[in-house]
Each structure stands twice: as C-alpha cells, then as structure tokens.
Motif scaffolding. Structure first.
Motif, mmCIF file in Angstrom:
data_model
loop_
_atom_site.group_PDB
_atom_site.id
_atom_site.type_symbol
_atom_site.label_atom_id
_atom_site.label_comp_id
_atom_site.label_asym_id
_atom_site.label_seq_id
_atom_site.Cartn_x
_atom_site.Cartn_y
_atom_site.Cartn_z
ATOM 1 N N ASP A 57 39.470 51.566 52.075
ATOM 2 C CA ASP A 57 40.860 51.125 52.163
ATOM 3 C C ASP A 57 40.939 49.613 51.971
ATOM 4 O O ASP A 57 40.045 48.873 52.388
ATOM 5 C CB ASP A 57 41.432 51.525 53.523
ATOM 6 C CG ASP A 57 42.895 51.161 53.689
ATOM 7 O OD1 ASP A 57 43.666 51.295 52.717
ATOM 8 O OD2 ASP A 57 43.285 50.742 54.793
ATOM 9 N N PHE A 58 42.013 49.160 51.364
ATOM 10 C CA PHE A 58 42.179 47.741 51.069
ATOM 11 C C PHE A 58 42.465 46.904 52.315
ATOM 12 O O PHE A 58 41.951 45.805 52.465
ATOM 13 C CB PHE A 58 43.297 47.559 50.040
ATOM 14 C CG PHE A 58 43.533 46.140 49.639
ATOM 15 C CD1 PHE A 58 42.667 45.492 48.776
ATOM 16 C CD2 PHE A 58 44.628 45.437 50.116
ATOM 17 C CE1 PHE A 58 42.873 44.178 48.394
ATOM 18 C CE2 PHE A 58 44.857 44.125 49.737
ATOM 19 C CZ PHE A 58 43.976 43.497 48.875
ATOM 20 N N HIS A 59 43.284 47.419 53.231
ATOM 21 C CA HIS A 59 43.707 46.594 54.367
ATOM 22 C C HIS A 59 42.782 46.671 55.588
ATOM 23 O O HIS A 59 42.265 45.655 56.020
ATOM 24 C CB HIS A 59 45.140 46.936 54.788
ATOM 25 C CG HIS A 59 46.144 46.284 53.910
ATOM 26 N ND1 HIS A 59 46.348 44.931 53.882
ATOM 27 C CD2 HIS A 59 46.984 46.803 53.000
ATOM 28 C CE1 HIS A 59 47.272 44.638 53.001
ATOM 29 N NE2 HIS A 59 47.674 45.760 52.442
ATOM 30 N N ILE A 95 49.243 45.106 40.231
ATOM 31 C CA ILE A 95 48.161 44.825 39.290
ATOM 32 C C ILE A 95 47.286 43.663 39.751
ATOM 33 O O ILE A 95 46.066 43.705 39.583
ATOM 34 C CB ILE A 95 48.698 44.608 37.850
ATOM 35 C CG1 ILE A 95 47.554 44.608 36.837
ATOM 36 C CG2 ILE A 95 49.498 43.327 37.766
ATOM 37 C CD1 ILE A 95 46.938 45.939 36.607
ATOM 38 N N ASP A 96 47.873 42.645 40.377
ATOM 39 C CA ASP A 96 47.069 41.504 40.817
ATOM 40 C C ASP A 96 46.089 41.903 41.925
ATOM 41 O O ASP A 96 44.984 41.374 41.996
ATOM 42 C CB ASP A 96 47.940 40.321 41.240
ATOM 43 C CG ASP A 96 48.921 40.649 42.345
ATOM 44 O OD1 ASP A 96 49.448 41.781 42.364
ATOM 45 O OD2 ASP A 96 49.181 39.765 43.193
ATOM 46 N N VAL A 97 46.485 42.855 42.773
ATOM 47 C CA VAL A 97 45.585 43.347 43.822
ATOM 48 C C VAL A 97 44.436 44.135 43.178
ATOM 49 O O VAL A 97 43.267 43.950 43.530
ATOM 50 C CB VAL A 97 46.348 44.216 44.850
ATOM 51 C CG1 VAL A 97 45.391 44.814 45.866
ATOM 52 C CG2 VAL A 97 47.421 43.388 45.556
ATOM 53 N N ALA A 98 44.763 44.974 42.219
ATOM 54 C CA ALA A 98 43.732 45.753 41.520
ATOM 55 C C ALA A 98 42.747 44.826 40.801
ATOM 56 O O ALA A 98 41.529 45.028 40.875
ATOM 57 C CB ALA A 98 44.385 46.712 40.532
ATOM 58 N N ILE A 99 43.269 43.813 40.131
ATOM 59 C CA ILE A 99 42.409 42.862 39.417
ATOM 60 C C ILE A 99 41.497 42.123 40.392
ATOM 61 O O ILE A 99 40.304 41.937 40.132
ATOM 62 C CB ILE A 99 43.256 41.879 38.581
ATOM 63 C CG1 ILE A 99 43.888 42.631 37.408
ATOM 64 C CG2 ILE A 99 42.416 40.705 38.089
ATOM 65 C CD1 ILE A 99 44.937 41.843 36.658
ATOM 66 N N SER A 100 42.047 41.727 41.525
ATOM 67 C CA SER A 100 41.243 41.045 42.540
ATOM 68 C C SER A 100 40.087 41.937 43.003
ATOM 69 O O SER A 100 38.954 41.476 43.148
ATOM 70 C CB SER A 100 42.124 40.651 43.724
ATOM 71 O OG SER A 100 41.346 40.057 44.735
ATOM 72 N N CYS A 101 40.368 43.205 43.212
ATOM 73 C CA CYS A 101 39.323 44.141 43.639
ATOM 74 C C CYS A 101 38.228 44.268 42.581
ATOM 75 O O CYS A 101 37.042 44.319 42.905
ATOM 76 C CB CYS A 101 39.923 45.510 43.935
ATOM 77 S SG CYS A 101 40.981 45.518 45.388
ATOM 78 N N MET A 102 38.625 44.283 41.318
ATOM 79 C CA MET A 102 37.644 44.396 40.250
ATOM 80 C C MET A 102 36.791 43.120 40.163
ATOM 81 O O MET A 102 35.591 43.188 39.902
ATOM 82 C CB MET A 102 38.325 44.680 38.907
ATOM 83 C CG MET A 102 39.167 45.951 38.912
ATOM 84 S SD MET A 102 38.433 47.336 39.787
ATOM 85 C CE MET A 102 37.835 48.273 38.434
ATOM 86 N N ALA A 106 34.524 46.014 42.640
ATOM 87 C CA ALA A 106 34.880 47.408 42.928
ATOM 88 C C ALA A 106 34.698 48.204 41.644
ATOM 89 O O ALA A 106 34.922 47.689 40.545
ATOM 90 C CB ALA A 106 36.322 47.512 43.409
ATOM 91 N N PHE A 107 34.306 49.459 41.760
ATOM 92 C CA PHE A 107 34.162 50.302 40.580
ATOM 93 C C PHE A 107 35.535 50.720 40.046
ATOM 94 O O PHE A 107 35.749 50.798 38.847
ATOM 95 C CB PHE A 107 33.329 51.555 40.898
ATOM 96 C CG PHE A 107 33.130 52.438 39.700
ATOM 97 C CD1 PHE A 107 32.120 52.157 38.802
ATOM 98 C CD2 PHE A 107 33.972 53.511 39.460
ATOM 99 C CE1 PHE A 107 31.949 52.950 37.669
ATOM 100 C CE2 PHE A 107 33.812 54.303 38.338
ATOM 101 C CZ PHE A 107 32.796 54.025 37.443
ATOM 102 N N ASP A 108 36.460 50.986 40.977
ATOM 103 C CA ASP A 108 37.796 51.413 40.576
ATOM 104 C C ASP A 108 38.775 51.095 41.690
ATOM 105 O O ASP A 108 38.375 50.773 42.813
ATOM 106 C CB ASP A 108 37.808 52.917 40.279
ATOM 107 C CG ASP A 108 38.939 53.355 39.355
ATOM 108 O OD1 ASP A 108 39.859 52.547 39.070
ATOM 109 O OD2 ASP A 108 38.925 54.516 38.902
#
Length: 144
Positions: A57-59, A95-102, A106-108
């Motif tokens: 989980d992100f949070h 999208i900015d959160v997803a990009i940060s995770c990558m 992160a794999f996905d």
C-alpha cells in the motif's frame, strides 16, 4: 509442509478489511502462499523469508501515524534485496504518484478499484514471464 511451487506473496496494507479481502481473492484464485502485514516495518522484519512478490500500500499510516509509508518501505525492501518485485497499490489515481513509485523501483502501480485484483494478477504473471526471459537470456549468454 510448505509447497515450494507456491508463489509467496507479501500483502502489506493498513486497511484490515481490504487486506483480508485481497488475501481471500488470492487464495481463491491461485496456488499462493500469502503473508499479510499491517505495516511496512512488520513486512521488513520478515524479508528473510524471500517473498516472490510484495504488494504494498502507498500510504500505510492508518494505524500508526509514525509508521513508514509505502515509498519508505519500498526503498528499504530494495536496499535489503533489490531483486524482490514490489507492486504499489494505492487509492490515488494520480500519474505523478505512479511515476514517483516507478522512480523508487516499483515494478508496477495499481489503483485500488474493482479491477485491482485482475491488474495484480496480470502484474504477477508479467513478473514471472520477465524472470523466465532473464534466465533464458543468462543461459544463452553463458554459452557464447
């Protein structure tokens, strides 16, 4: 007795209801060995078991406001074992959160929704296809 053919998945989420629901879905739809954790800290303590995949989980601050968040946990997992694929799961469809995770390796990145479980299954399948290709490439390169 543990079945070595099962895929070992760590599920990490501070939402107990969502965590249990996800665990049940995995157990009902495949041959998985599931361990669940309410915090990143608890997950980190068990990494010596070498999970095949971590769904994170992100949070992660719903139970303990001082707990590590998803990105901090991801960074620690990658520092301990960079080979463990981590899929970030979040209610944020940004999208900015997803990009940060990558950027944090992160794999996905999967958004919590009614299709989240299907997306997680596809991501896990992709992880194992990718790992198989890497092994085949390594075998080929060793023979050159």
């Amino acid at each position: 007795m543990k079945n070595e053919n099962k895929i070992k998945i760590f599920l990490v989420d501070d939402d107990a209801l969502f965590l249990k629901s996800l665990e049940i879905q995995f157990l009902d739809h495949g041959d998985f060995d599931i361990e669940t954790f309410a915090t990143g800290e608890l997950c980190i303590k068990k990494l010596d078991i070498n999970p095949d995949v971590v769904i994170l989980d992100f949070h992660l601050d719903g139970i303990d406001k001082t707990a590590m968040n998803g990105l901090e946990t991801l960074d620690k997992i990658k520092k301990i074992n960079a080979e463990i694929p981590v899929i970030i799961l979040s209610s944020q469809d940004k999208i900015d959160v997803a990009i940060s995770c990558m950027h944090h390796k992160a794999f996905d990145y999967v958004v919590k929704s009614e299709t989240a479980f299907v997306r997680l299954q596809k991501a896990i399948s992709t992880i194992f296809k990718y790992q198989k290709l890497e092994k085949q490439l390594s075998w080929y390169m060793d023979r050159m």
